[in-house]
Design an enzyme around this catalytic site. Structure first.
Site, mmCIF file in Angstrom:
data_model
loop_
_atom_site.group_PDB
_atom_site.id
_atom_site.type_symbol
_atom_site.label_atom_id
_atom_site.label_comp_id
_atom_site.label_asym_id
_atom_site.label_seq_id
_atom_site.Cartn_x
_atom_site.Cartn_y
_atom_site.Cartn_z
ATOM 1 C CB ILE A 64 -0.801 -0.078 1.349
ATOM 2 C CG1 ILE A 64 -0.230 0.118 2.451
ATOM 3 C CG2 ILE A 64 -2.083 -0.997 1.039
ATOM 4 C CD1 ILE A 64 -0.923 -0.066 3.663
ATOM 5 N N GLY A 65 2.240 1.078 -0.092
ATOM 6 C CA GLY A 65 2.972 2.283 -0.127
ATOM 7 C C GLY A 65 4.578 1.961 -0.187
ATOM 8 N N GLY B 164 8.274 4.149 0.765
ATOM 9 C CA GLY B 164 8.932 5.528 1.436
ATOM 10 C C GLY B 164 10.407 4.917 1.513
ATOM 11 N N GLY B 165 11.057 6.203 1.951
ATOM 12 C CA GLY B 165 12.583 6.087 2.295
ATOM 13 C C GLY B 165 13.210 5.066 3.195
ATOM 14 C CG PHE B 166 11.421 2.922 7.495
ATOM 15 C CD1 PHE B 166 11.032 1.381 7.299
ATOM 16 C CD2 PHE B 166 12.051 3.241 8.475
ATOM 17 C CE1 PHE B 166 11.188 0.765 8.384
ATOM 18 C CE2 PHE B 166 12.467 2.438 9.615
ATOM 19 C CZ PHE B 166 11.965 1.327 9.621
ATOM 20 C CB SER C 38 7.637 -1.806 0.865
ATOM 21 O OG SER C 38 8.530 -1.748 -0.279
ATOM 22 C CE LYS D 296 6.723 3.390 8.046
ATOM 23 N NZ LYS D 296 7.216 4.801 8.741
ATOM 24 C CG ASP E 139 9.744 13.966 6.453
ATOM 25 O OD1 ASP E 139 9.695 14.878 5.864
ATOM 26 O OD2 ASP E 139 9.664 12.768 6.405
#
Length: 700
Positions: A391-392, A394-396, A398, A413, A511
């Site tokens: 569902i997403g 990011g820098g961290f 998936s 996450k 952020d």
């Protein structure tokens, strides 16, 4: 009843010999006469060709074990434990599926037949034992708990290692016993400390006995750790059962009619019981015994038998130091060699191994104050990280949608293996958000730390991020009316006000952006991603730190100089508020080449007195007053000087219309072209000019 296939008369208070005419029930497949007072010899049932399971545990049977039983291979489940068979009749080998636990009444009262014990001789005395029952090996503090993941069965003796083992007796009623029934895995989120010990537990429908061998004789402290992880306390089917059993230590009753849920005052809660025990023959026996009470038929398997999560055994005396002289002599001989090896080891460590310390040990050593999930749970919940559940990104790493066994929907996450800052951001996020609870902050359920695998587990937000809702792909955008946008804006402001002023810890998020604002079913906003957050200590005017964040949302004083206060979040909020009103991305939207970004355009429109041009055309013109107020608040929050930005509590008050919006600069001649571009390119030049302007206005 010659057509009988299953005869189960467990705990029926039967006495006398076993009827020989049972041998005429030729179709018989299961014979269970456990936990009665039957005596005498076992009849000859060799003619029962279909018999697969024979359970005679906990009776008064004696005499030799029949040859027809000894000849049965490992496909048969045979449990003769807790009887008085003669020692001379012991089989030549200790077969796992021929359970003879406590079958002999020898003088030493050993917990297994002599031949079984002698199969694993003791090399030295032990003074402690720690077992994670039903779970994998784990370290809690400085104590290493040994793994105990053998699937066991209805009649099985399991010598895990030379120094300990366990015996499992009995099959679950009304089901076909399979190996996965003898280990329970938690069906919900665990929030207790050291949750690794309670994510799984060892089960048995009748009797479960652990024995520790090779212990030095003396006094010991035994700690038993329990947590009810099968029953629920809701209105579901899993809340109907009761688990009641007895506990024996060294064959002495230690707990009578013990109910884990009742003792812990709820499910998924820890209860620890501590006992003293004396070891005289190097063997310590701990038995968990179902006494015929509690639920037997519902809700499902494993609800009525004993359950144990972990066992800890420690001696009450210090180990002897008889080898001291030998060590002195040997130490004098090898001291030079040790010194050489030490130097070489340090060099090797620095050159080859220094950077490869186990991530798992390093992170677990921090004693993270949150719930723990196993990697197996995470894989099952996300269907092995199926792409359909992603569902997403990011820098961290998936983000995946997952569903736990109890139906709880979660967002997982997953740490990217390429993330250099992964460990720090992982620990930082747990440390920050686990201590915070607010309706506008995303809730952290727990984490997973296994090997190189790092995961954070959050509540699932049905409508994903605000960024996707406003300007994501067309199929994912949401029709957000003005009332919803205003609710979202005020919710974000309240969340930040709590971080800055309402919580015990003053936290700067660092952020804030639309991708880090998540929307639940009711489109209420929740701030997420605390990997870059910092504590704002009151005794310090600011924090000087490395710059980290997202271009387009960072305050100028922070982006250029690393000068960080909570006013940096205020600036980022102002940008998000503008994006909410306009329905456009700050960095991607430029009306024409004369403008740097959405914020730049907003400054010009404010100078021209035409703020309504900013409002998303989808909203119409019914909310002019509220829209203008939100834009003015956003522009006020994005002032180049942090000193001129309001606190978030004041922002909430202005957005709700309880206080007027402060307008610091209203003269178009003051905010001209040169100053406008300096706001984006040379922030501190703007700050000095703004300070001079304030002094001039004050004197006027």
């Amino acid at each position: 009843m010659k057509g009988m296939t299953r005869l189960m008369l467990r705990s029926c208070n039967l006495s006398g010999p076993i009827p020989a005419h049972i041998s005429e029930m030729t179709p018989l497949q299961i014979l269970d006469l456990s936990f009665n007072r039957l005596e005498g010899k076992v009849p000859d049932f060799e003619g029962l060709a279909y018999l697969q399971s024979l359970f005679l545990t906990s009776n008064l049977l004696n005499g030799p074990i029949p040859d027809w039983i000894k000849s049965r291979d490992s496909r048969y489940q045979i449990d003769l434990s807790y009887n008085n068979f003669s020692e001379s009749s012991a089989p030549p080998t200790c077969r796992e599926t021929l359970n003879l636990f406590e079958s002999f009444s020898g003088q030493n009262n050993l917990t297994l037949g002599r031949e079984c014990l002698q199969t694993y001789p003791c090399s030295k005395d032990r003074y402690s034992l720690h077992i994670n029952c039903g779970g994998s090996a784990t370290t809690i503090g400085n104590i290493e708990y040994e793994g105990d993941q053998n699937q066991a069965g209805p009649a099985k003796f399991v010598p895990n290692i030379a120094s300990w083992g366990f015996s499992s007796s009995g099959s679950f009623w009304d089901v076909n016993s399979t190996s996965d029934q003898y280990i329970a895995n938690n069906v919900s989120i665990l929030r207790m400390n050291n949750s690794e010990l309670f994510t799984s537990a060892r089960l048995s429908p009748l009797s479960l006995t652990y024995y520790a061998r090779c212990l030095a004789n003396g006094n010991y402290t035994v700690k038993l750790y329990f947590a009810e992880i099968v029953f629920r306390d809701n209105k579901s089917f899993y809340s109907l059962g009761r688990r009641i059993f007895d506990v024996y230590i060294q064959e002495k009753l230690a707990l009578k009619n013990f109910d884990v849920e009742n003792a812990a005052q709820g499910v998924d809660k820890v209860v620890v019981r501590e006992f003293k025990a004396i070891v005289r023959n190097k063997v310590l026996q701990i038995r968990f015994h179902w006494a015929g009470k509690g639920t037997t038929g519902a809700p499902e398997r494993g609800t009525y038998g004993p359950l144990i999560s972990a066992i800890s055994v420690e001696s009450d005396f210090s180990p002897p130091n008889d080898d001291k002289k030998i060590f002195i002599i040997v130490g004098a001989v090898v001291s030079v060699l040790l010194l050489i090896f030490m130097i070489l080891g340090i060099l090797m460590w620095k050159i080859y191994i220094g950077g490869r310390i186990s991530r798992e040990k390093e992170l677990r050593g921090l004693d993270l104050q949150t719930g723990f999930f196993t990697y197996r749970q995470i894989k099952a919940a996300t269907d092995n990280f199926d792409v359909a559940n992603k569902i997403g990104e990011g820098g961290f790493g998936s983000v995946y949608k997952g569903i736990l066994l109890d139906g709880t929907i979660i967002a997982v996450k997953k740490l990217s293996s390429k993330s250099n800052q992964g460990n720090r951001e992982f620990v930082n996020e747990i440390g920050m958000i686990s201590a915070l609870q607010h309706p506008n902050l995303v809730r952290l359920y727990g984490c997973c730390v296994e090997g190189n695998q790092l995961f954070l587990v959050y509540e699932y937000m049905e409508n994903n991020s605000l960024a996707r809702a406003l300007f994501g792909p067309e199929e994912y955008r949401l029709e957000l009316d003005w009332a919803t946008r205003q609710k979202i804006c005020i919710g974000i402001a309240r969340g930040l006000a709590f971080l800055h002023e309402g919580s015990t810890l003053r936290i700067v998020h660092r952020d804030i952006k639309t991708t880090n604002v998540l929307l639940d079913t009711d489109l209420s906003p929740k701030i997420s991603d605390f990997g870059l957050a910092k504590l704002d200590e009151e005794e310090k005017t600011h924090i000087s730190t490395r710059v980290a964040g997202t271009i387009g949302y960072m305050a100028p004083e922070y982006a250029l100089w690393g000068y960080l206060t909570y006013k940096a979040d205020v600036y980022s909020f102002g940008v998000v508020a503008l994006e909410l009103v306009a329905g456009k991305n700050n960095m991607k939207y430029r009306p024409n080449e004369d403008y740097v970004c959405l914020l730049d355009w907003a400054f010009v429109l404010m100078q021209k007195g035409n703020l309504m041009e900013l409002v998303d055309s989808k909203l119409g013109s019914e909310f002019n007053e509220e829209a203008v107020r939100m834009i003015k608040v956003a522009v006020l929050c994005t002032n180049s000087s942090p000193a001129l930005r309001p606190a978030m509590s004041a922002v909430v008050s202005m957005l709700e219309g309880r206080t007027a919006v402060n307008e610091l600069i209203t003269d178009p001649s003051i905010f001209g072209e040169e100053l406008r571009f300096k706001a984006f390119r040379h922030p501190f030049d703007v700050i000095s000019e703004a300070d001079s302007l304030i002094q001039s206005l004050d004197s006027t």
